[in-house]
Design a protein around this motif. Structure first.
Motif, PDB file in Angstrom:
ATOM      1  N   ALA B  71      43.672 -18.683  98.992  1.00  0.00           N
ATOM      2  CA  ALA B  71      44.612 -19.342  99.908  1.00  0.00           C
ATOM      3  C   ALA B  71      44.992 -20.733  99.393  1.00  0.00           C
ATOM      4  CB  ALA B  71      43.997 -19.446 101.293  1.00  0.00           C
ATOM      5  N   LEU B  72      43.996 -21.524  99.029  1.00  0.00           N
ATOM      6  CA  LEU B  72      44.278 -22.908  98.640  1.00  0.00           C
ATOM      7  C   LEU B  72      44.995 -22.986  97.294  1.00  0.00           C
ATOM      8  CD1 LEU B  72      41.046 -24.727  99.864  1.00  0.00           C
ATOM      9  CD2 LEU B  72      43.242 -24.488 101.015  1.00  0.00           C
ATOM     10  N   LEU B  73      44.589 -22.147  96.340  1.00  0.00           N
ATOM     11  CA  LEU B  73      45.263 -22.168  95.033  1.00  0.00           C
ATOM     12  C   LEU B  73      46.703 -21.662  95.144  1.00  0.00           C
ATOM     13  CD1 LEU B  73      42.313 -20.975  92.785  1.00  0.00           C
ATOM     14  CD2 LEU B  73      43.414 -23.217  92.720  1.00  0.00           C
ATOM     15  N   SER B  74      46.924 -20.719  96.051  1.00  0.00           N
ATOM     16  CA  SER B  74      48.291 -20.234  96.258  1.00  0.00           C
ATOM     17  C   SER B  74      49.148 -21.321  96.879  1.00  0.00           C
ATOM     18  CB  SER B  74      48.291 -19.008  97.169  1.00  0.00           C
ATOM     19  OG  SER B  74      47.564 -17.985  96.588  1.00  0.00           O
ATOM     20  N   ALA B  75      48.598 -22.001  97.866  1.00  0.00           N
ATOM     21  CA  ALA B  75      49.359 -23.087  98.493  1.00  0.00           C
ATOM     22  C   ALA B  75      49.662 -24.176  97.454  1.00  0.00           C
ATOM     23  CB  ALA B  75      48.574 -23.670  99.662  1.00  0.00           C
ATOM     24  N   ALA B  76      48.663 -24.494  96.638  1.00  0.00           N
ATOM     25  CA  ALA B  76      48.880 -25.511  95.585  1.00  0.00           C
ATOM     26  C   ALA B  76      49.986 -25.053  94.640  1.00  0.00           C
ATOM     27  CB  ALA B  76      47.579 -25.732  94.821  1.00  0.00           C
ATOM     28  N   GLY B  77      49.944 -23.777  94.259  1.00  0.00           N
ATOM     29  CA  GLY B  77      50.978 -23.239  93.373  1.00  0.00           C
ATOM     30  C   GLY B  77      52.358 -23.342  93.996  1.00  0.00           C
ATOM     31  N   ALA B  78      52.446 -23.031  95.283  1.00  0.00           N
ATOM     32  CA  ALA B  78      53.743 -23.102  95.972  1.00  0.00           C
ATOM     33  C   ALA B  78      54.266 -24.533  95.987  1.00  0.00           C
ATOM     34  CB  ALA B  78      53.601 -22.574  97.397  1.00  0.00           C
ATOM     35  N   PHE B  79      53.386 -25.499  96.239  1.00  0.00           N
ATOM     36  CA  PHE B  79      53.836 -26.905  96.270  1.00  0.00           C
ATOM     37  C   PHE B  79      54.249 -27.394  94.884  1.00  0.00           C
ATOM     38  CE2 PHE B  79      51.385 -27.247 100.338  1.00  0.00           C
ATOM     39  CZ  PHE B  79      52.474 -27.572 101.120  1.00  0.00           C
ATOM     40  N   VAL B  80      53.493 -26.994  93.877  1.00  0.00           N
ATOM     41  CA  VAL B  80      53.830 -27.420  92.504  1.00  0.00           C
ATOM     42  C   VAL B  80      55.196 -26.845  92.098  1.00  0.00           C
ATOM     43  CG1 VAL B  80      53.209 -27.081  90.071  1.00  0.00           C
ATOM     44  CG2 VAL B  80      51.484 -27.847  91.694  1.00  0.00           C
ATOM     45  N   LEU B  81      55.397 -25.568  92.415  1.00  0.00           N
ATOM     46  CA  LEU B  81      56.650 -24.920  92.009  1.00  0.00           C
ATOM     47  C   LEU B  81      57.862 -25.450  92.765  1.00  0.00           C
ATOM     48  CD1 LEU B  81      55.611 -21.192  91.596  1.00  0.00           C
ATOM     49  CD2 LEU B  81      56.325 -22.757  89.820  1.00  0.00           C
ATOM     50  N   SER B  82      57.631 -26.168  93.854  1.00  0.00           N
ATOM     51  CA  SER B  82      58.779 -26.655  94.627  1.00  0.00           C
ATOM     52  C   SER B  82      59.250 -28.032  94.156  1.00  0.00           C
ATOM     53  CB  SER B  82      58.444 -26.692  96.114  1.00  0.00           C
ATOM     54  OG  SER B  82      57.487 -27.690  96.364  1.00  0.00           O
ATOM     55  N   SER B 142      52.232 -20.070 107.862  1.00  0.00           N
ATOM     56  CA  SER B 142      53.247 -19.713 106.858  1.00  0.00           C
ATOM     57  C   SER B 142      54.578 -20.360 107.197  1.00  0.00           C
ATOM     58  CB  SER B 142      53.401 -18.195 106.727  1.00  0.00           C
ATOM     59  OG  SER B 142      53.848 -17.653 107.928  1.00  0.00           O
ATOM     60  N   TRP B 143      54.911 -20.433 108.482  1.00  0.00           N
ATOM     61  CA  TRP B 143      56.165 -21.086 108.877  1.00  0.00           C
ATOM     62  C   TRP B 143      56.131 -22.566 108.470  1.00  0.00           C
ATOM     63  CZ3 TRP B 143      57.263 -24.913 112.624  1.00  0.00           C
ATOM     64  CH2 TRP B 143      58.617 -25.128 112.841  1.00  0.00           C
ATOM     65  N   VAL B 144      55.013 -23.222 108.752  1.00  0.00           N
ATOM     66  CA  VAL B 144      54.882 -24.644 108.379  1.00  0.00           C
ATOM     67  C   VAL B 144      55.037 -24.811 106.861  1.00  0.00           C
ATOM     68  CG1 VAL B 144      53.270 -26.606 108.282  1.00  0.00           C
ATOM     69  CG2 VAL B 144      53.436 -25.242 110.361  1.00  0.00           C
ATOM     70  N   LEU B 145      54.393 -23.920 106.106  1.00  0.00           N
ATOM     71  CA  LEU B 145      54.454 -24.018 104.641  1.00  0.00           C
ATOM     72  C   LEU B 145      55.877 -23.790 104.127  1.00  0.00           C
ATOM     73  CD1 LEU B 145      52.983 -24.454 102.045  1.00  0.00           C
ATOM     74  CD2 LEU B 145      52.039 -22.152 102.180  1.00  0.00           C
ATOM     75  N   PHE B 146      56.551 -22.810 104.668  1.00  0.00           N
ATOM     76  CA  PHE B 146      57.928 -22.554 104.241  1.00  0.00           C
ATOM     77  C   PHE B 146      58.837 -23.742 104.574  1.00  0.00           C
ATOM     78  CE2 PHE B 146      58.815 -18.477 102.360  1.00  0.00           C
ATOM     79  CZ  PHE B 146      57.657 -17.755 102.557  1.00  0.00           C
ATOM     80  N   VAL B 147      58.638 -24.326 105.748  1.00  0.00           N
ATOM     81  CA  VAL B 147      59.460 -25.489 106.123  1.00  0.00           C
ATOM     82  C   VAL B 147      59.200 -26.634 105.141  1.00  0.00           C
ATOM     83  CG1 VAL B 147      59.781 -27.277 107.891  1.00  0.00           C
ATOM     84  CG2 VAL B 147      59.711 -24.883 108.553  1.00  0.00           C
ATOM     85  N   MET B 148      57.925 -26.843 104.794  1.00  0.00           N
ATOM     86  CA  MET B 148      57.590 -27.920 103.840  1.00  0.00           C
ATOM     87  C   MET B 148      58.223 -27.640 102.477  1.00  0.00           C
ATOM     88  SD  MET B 148      53.595 -28.648 104.774  1.00  0.00           S
ATOM     89  CE  MET B 148      53.346 -30.198 103.912  1.00  0.00           C
ATOM     90  N   PHE B 163      53.693 -17.205  96.824  1.00  0.00           N
ATOM     91  CA  PHE B 163      52.480 -18.023  96.958  1.00  0.00           C
ATOM     92  C   PHE B 163      52.326 -18.566  98.372  1.00  0.00           C
ATOM     93  CE2 PHE B 163      52.548 -19.053  92.128  1.00  0.00           C
ATOM     94  CZ  PHE B 163      51.967 -17.825  91.888  1.00  0.00           C
ATOM     95  N   ALA B 164      53.453 -18.914  98.990  1.00  0.00           N
ATOM     96  CA  ALA B 164      53.381 -19.441 100.365  1.00  0.00           C
ATOM     97  C   ALA B 164      52.842 -18.364 101.304  1.00  0.00           C
ATOM     98  CB  ALA B 164      54.762 -19.907 100.817  1.00  0.00           C
ATOM     99  N   THR B 165      53.350 -17.145 101.159  1.00  0.00           N
ATOM    100  CA  THR B 165      52.883 -16.065 102.038  1.00  0.00           C
ATOM    101  C   THR B 165      51.424 -15.741 101.744  1.00  0.00           C
ATOM    102  OG1 THR B 165      55.086 -15.157 101.727  1.00  0.00           O
ATOM    103  CG2 THR B 165      53.580 -13.840 103.004  1.00  0.00           C
ATOM    104  N   LEU B 166      51.096 -15.654 100.444  1.00  0.00           N
ATOM    105  CA  LEU B 166      49.714 -15.333 100.069  1.00  0.00           C
ATOM    106  C   LEU B 166      48.754 -16.394 100.619  1.00  0.00           C
ATOM    107  CD1 LEU B 166      47.699 -13.556  98.534  1.00  0.00           C
ATOM    108  CD2 LEU B 166      48.249 -14.809  96.446  1.00  0.00           C
TER     109      LEU B 166
END
Lengths: 186, 219
Positions: B71-82, B142-148, B163-166
């Motif tokens: 979960a945490l590595l996926s979230a990190a990946g999503a933030f880095v890719l954005s 997931s909604w919060v993450l997508f909005v971010m 990554f956000a969904t994962l």
């Protein structure tokens, strides 16, 4: 991008982020030539280099808050420029594969004194155009009803030429759906 | 429109902007919010009766760590890719997938060491309650993450959406592990990991359109 350009761009972007419009304009001028060179190196002398340049400038504008002043400018800028370049290339390929130049189309056949054009339900087309979203409606009315060029429409609506083409394409698809439905209802 | 006219328009429209905080700061904020919301969800649904015993079991902890890591590595990946240009290597995209692989591997090892793995899997120990919990607990994070992510510039919308969904569903799977009384690795594999994979796939397909960047270029 040379080391000097990198230093200059990063400085201008920092000022632009704080609201300095003159610095921002200078940065965009600098990026225009950098993007043009970047696109020419990858694409050669294609006629839509300016589309890549303008799309990149718009993307830089929308993403300028994501630039971290503590990091180098070039990787940020080239990531944005590459993404826009890929999108424009895909769009141009799509358009090229689907469009047929007007001068190679055969003349419409005349059957019983009527051309297919005479059989078109003009009222239905106008009704369908009126039901489109505002921006698609404006673009299609300008291009098809007022015979304005893509360049003119882009200038009047403050859009890039590519954006006008994409909006028109989406509008045509929506019209196709609407008119198809209309025919079925008849 | 000519390029020089566009430059004048953009410069006139440009006000001051606040630079987006770095991926680590945004990850910390999302984690704090998402963990709080998920913990609240667990309290509302009610944890398993033997939770205080279970959290001292090495297998339970290993599984929770692998899932939370995903979960945490996926979230990190999503933030880095954005953030444009911040990804140093394509390997960074592989890390969350590898973490998911480790999670699967832990389950497979536990399943194999327990004996009769094929029969246990073929019994399809699947319960809709776990899927509903995973979906329910992942909606808000997931909604919060997508909005971010939409506030940044996700140049690779499909990867970011994946990554956000994962991240959100894996976090929900950790919570479901605290709720679900079944420790059988076969159930964890079929009833927890498989739904997480399928939900991530669905989130990628749907979410990439929502994350497509730049928005409103032609609208």
């Amino acid at each position: 991008m040379t080391a000097e350009q990198e230093r200059q761009s990063a400085g201008l972007m920092r000022l632009a982020q704080s609201g300095d419009q003159v610095a921002y304009a200078s940065l965009l001028v600098l990026l225009t030539s950098t993007t043009r060179q970047f696109a020419r190196t990858r694409l050669g002398a294609v006629p839509w280099i300016d589309d890549v340049v303008q799309e990149t400038l718009l993307a830089v504008h929308r993403a300028r808050h994501t630039y971290d002043p503590g990091r180098p400018f070039a990787p940020w800028f080239y990531a944005v420029a590459s993404s826009r370049l890929i999108d424009v290339v895909r769009r141009e390929r799509r358009v090229t594969s689907r469009e047929i130049p007007g001068d190679v189309l055969p003349d419409a056949p005349v059957v019983g004194g009527m051309t297919p054009r005479d059989e078109i339900d003009v009222e239905a087309i106008h009704a369908a155009v009126s039901s489109l979203p505002a921006r698609q409606r404006e673009v299609i009315e300008a291009l098809k009803f007022r015979d304005q060029s893509v360049r003119e429409v882009a200038g009047r609506l403050s859009m890039t030429e590519s954006a006008v083409k994409v909006t028109a394409h989406r509008g045509y698809r929506a019209l196709k759906r609407l008119l198809g439905r209309h025919e079925r209802e008849d | 429109m000519r390029t020089d006219e566009l430059i004048v328009q953009l410069a006139r429209a440009a006000g001051p902007v606040r630079p987006l905080p770095g991926p680590s700061v945004r990850l910390a904020r999302w984690t704090a919010a998402a963990v709080s919301m998920t913990a609240l969800g667990v309290i509302v649904i009610g944890p398993r009766a033997d939770v205080l015993t279970a959290i001292y079991q090495p297998t339970f902890v290993a599984l929770a760590v692998a899932t939370l890591g995903t979960a945490l590595l996926s979230a990190a990946g999503a933030f880095v890719l954005s953030v444009p240009g911040i990804e140093r290597s394509p390997l960074q995209r592989a890390v969350p997938l590898l973490a998911g692989g480790v999670w699967a591997l832990v389950l497979v090892v536990l399943l194999t060491t327990g004996g009769d793995p094929v029969q246990r899997i073929l019994a399809l120990p699947f319960h809709w309650a776990c899927v509903i919990e995973i979906v329910g607990l992942s909606i808000v994070p997931s909604w919060v993450l997508f909005v971010m992510l939409r506030r940044a510039a996700p140049l690779r919308p499909a990867w970011s959406a994946a990554f956000a969904t994962l991240a959100a569903v894996a976090l929900a799977a950790v919570a479901t592990q605290v709720i679900c009384p079944l420790d059988d690795p076969a159930h964890q594999l079929v009833g927890h990991l498989l739904p997480v994979a399928l939900l991530s796939l669905s989130g990628t397909i749907v979410g990439r359109r929502w994350l497509y960047w730049p928005r409103d270029v032609s609208r």
